[in-house]
Design a protein around this motif. Sequence first.
Motif, PDB file in Angstrom:
ATOM      1  N   ARG A  10       0.818  -1.211   0.000  1.00  0.00           N
ATOM      2  CA  ARG A  10       0.000   0.000   0.000  1.00  0.00           C
ATOM      3  C   ARG A  10       0.855   1.266   0.000  1.00  0.00           C
ATOM      4  N   GLY A  11       1.999   1.268   0.702  1.00  0.00           N
ATOM      5  CA  GLY A  11       2.834   2.454   0.816  1.00  0.00           C
ATOM      6  C   GLY A  11       3.778   2.647  -0.350  1.00  0.00           C
ATOM      7  N   ALA A  45      12.225   7.914  -6.940  1.00  0.00           N
ATOM      8  CA  ALA A  45      12.272   6.480  -7.249  1.00  0.00           C
ATOM      9  C   ALA A  45      13.438   5.809  -6.527  1.00  0.00           C
ATOM     10  N   ALA A  46      14.571   6.496  -6.436  1.00  0.00           N
ATOM     11  CA  ALA A  46      15.724   5.932  -5.730  1.00  0.00           C
ATOM     12  C   ALA A  46      15.435   5.754  -4.242  1.00  0.00           C
ATOM     13  N   ILE A  47      14.797   6.732  -3.639  1.00  0.00           N
ATOM     14  CA  ILE A  47      14.459   6.624  -2.218  1.00  0.00           C
ATOM     15  C   ILE A  47      13.424   5.529  -2.003  1.00  0.00           C
ATOM     16  N   ASP A  48      12.430   5.450  -2.890  1.00  0.00           N
ATOM     17  CA  ASP A  48      11.400   4.415  -2.785  1.00  0.00           C
ATOM     18  C   ASP A  48      12.016   3.024  -2.924  1.00  0.00           C
ATOM     19  N   TRP A  49      12.909   2.856  -3.878  1.00  0.00           N
ATOM     20  CA  TRP A  49      13.584   1.576  -4.088  1.00  0.00           C
ATOM     21  C   TRP A  49      14.439   1.213  -2.885  1.00  0.00           C
ATOM     22  N   SER A  50      15.139   2.205  -2.347  1.00  0.00           N
ATOM     23  CA  SER A  50      16.008   1.967  -1.190  1.00  0.00           C
ATOM     24  C   SER A  50      15.208   1.529   0.036  1.00  0.00           C
ATOM     25  N   THR A  51      14.113   2.204   0.314  1.00  0.00           N
ATOM     26  CA  THR A  51      13.312   1.841   1.481  1.00  0.00           C
ATOM     27  C   THR A  51      12.603   0.507   1.263  1.00  0.00           C
ATOM     28  N   HIS A  52      12.223   0.210   0.024  1.00  0.00           N
ATOM     29  CA  HIS A  52      11.571  -1.063  -0.272  1.00  0.00           C
ATOM     30  C   HIS A  52      12.546  -2.225  -0.042  1.00  0.00           C
ATOM     31  N   ASN A  53      13.791  -2.064  -0.473  1.00  0.00           N
ATOM     32  CA  ASN A  53      14.790  -3.115  -0.287  1.00  0.00           C
ATOM     33  C   ASN A  53      15.180  -3.260   1.175  1.00  0.00           C
ATOM     34  N   LYS A  54      15.152  -2.169   1.913  1.00  0.00           N
ATOM     35  CA  LYS A  54      15.480  -2.225   3.318  1.00  0.00           C
ATOM     36  C   LYS A  54      14.419  -3.018   4.089  1.00  0.00           C
ATOM     37  N   ASN A  55      13.159  -2.895   3.674  1.00  0.00           N
ATOM     38  CA  ASN A  55      12.058  -3.599   4.335  1.00  0.00           C
ATOM     39  C   ASN A  55      12.075  -5.102   4.036  1.00  0.00           C
ATOM     40  N   LYS A  56      12.681  -5.507   2.933  1.00  0.00           N
ATOM     41  CA  LYS A  56      12.714  -6.920   2.568  1.00  0.00           C
ATOM     42  C   LYS A  56      13.614  -7.726   3.508  1.00  0.00           C
ATOM     43  N   LYS A  57      14.646  -7.104   4.027  1.00  0.00           N
ATOM     44  CA  LYS A  57      15.621  -7.829   4.858  1.00  0.00           C
ATOM     45  C   LYS A  57      15.108  -8.138   6.221  1.00  0.00           C
TER      46      LYS A  57
END
Length: 57
Positions: A10-11, A45-57
């Motif tokens: 959602r975010g 997009a870079a910040i969104d990608w970075s936070t998305h990858n951080k949440n996966k770990k």
Amino acid sequence: MTEEDKKKQRGSGGYIAVGVAVGTAFGVALDNIGLGIALGLAIGAAIDWSTHNKNKK
């Protein structure tokens, strides 16, 4: 799909919208709207990608 997965999905994309808005403001201030939108989109997009990858770990 679990509730946690739905909340994460959602975010997605919020930083892109903020980046475009900030980029547009800078573009207007610098009298180059196209460049401002492009930079804002890239940064958002870079910040969104970075936070998305951080949440996966």
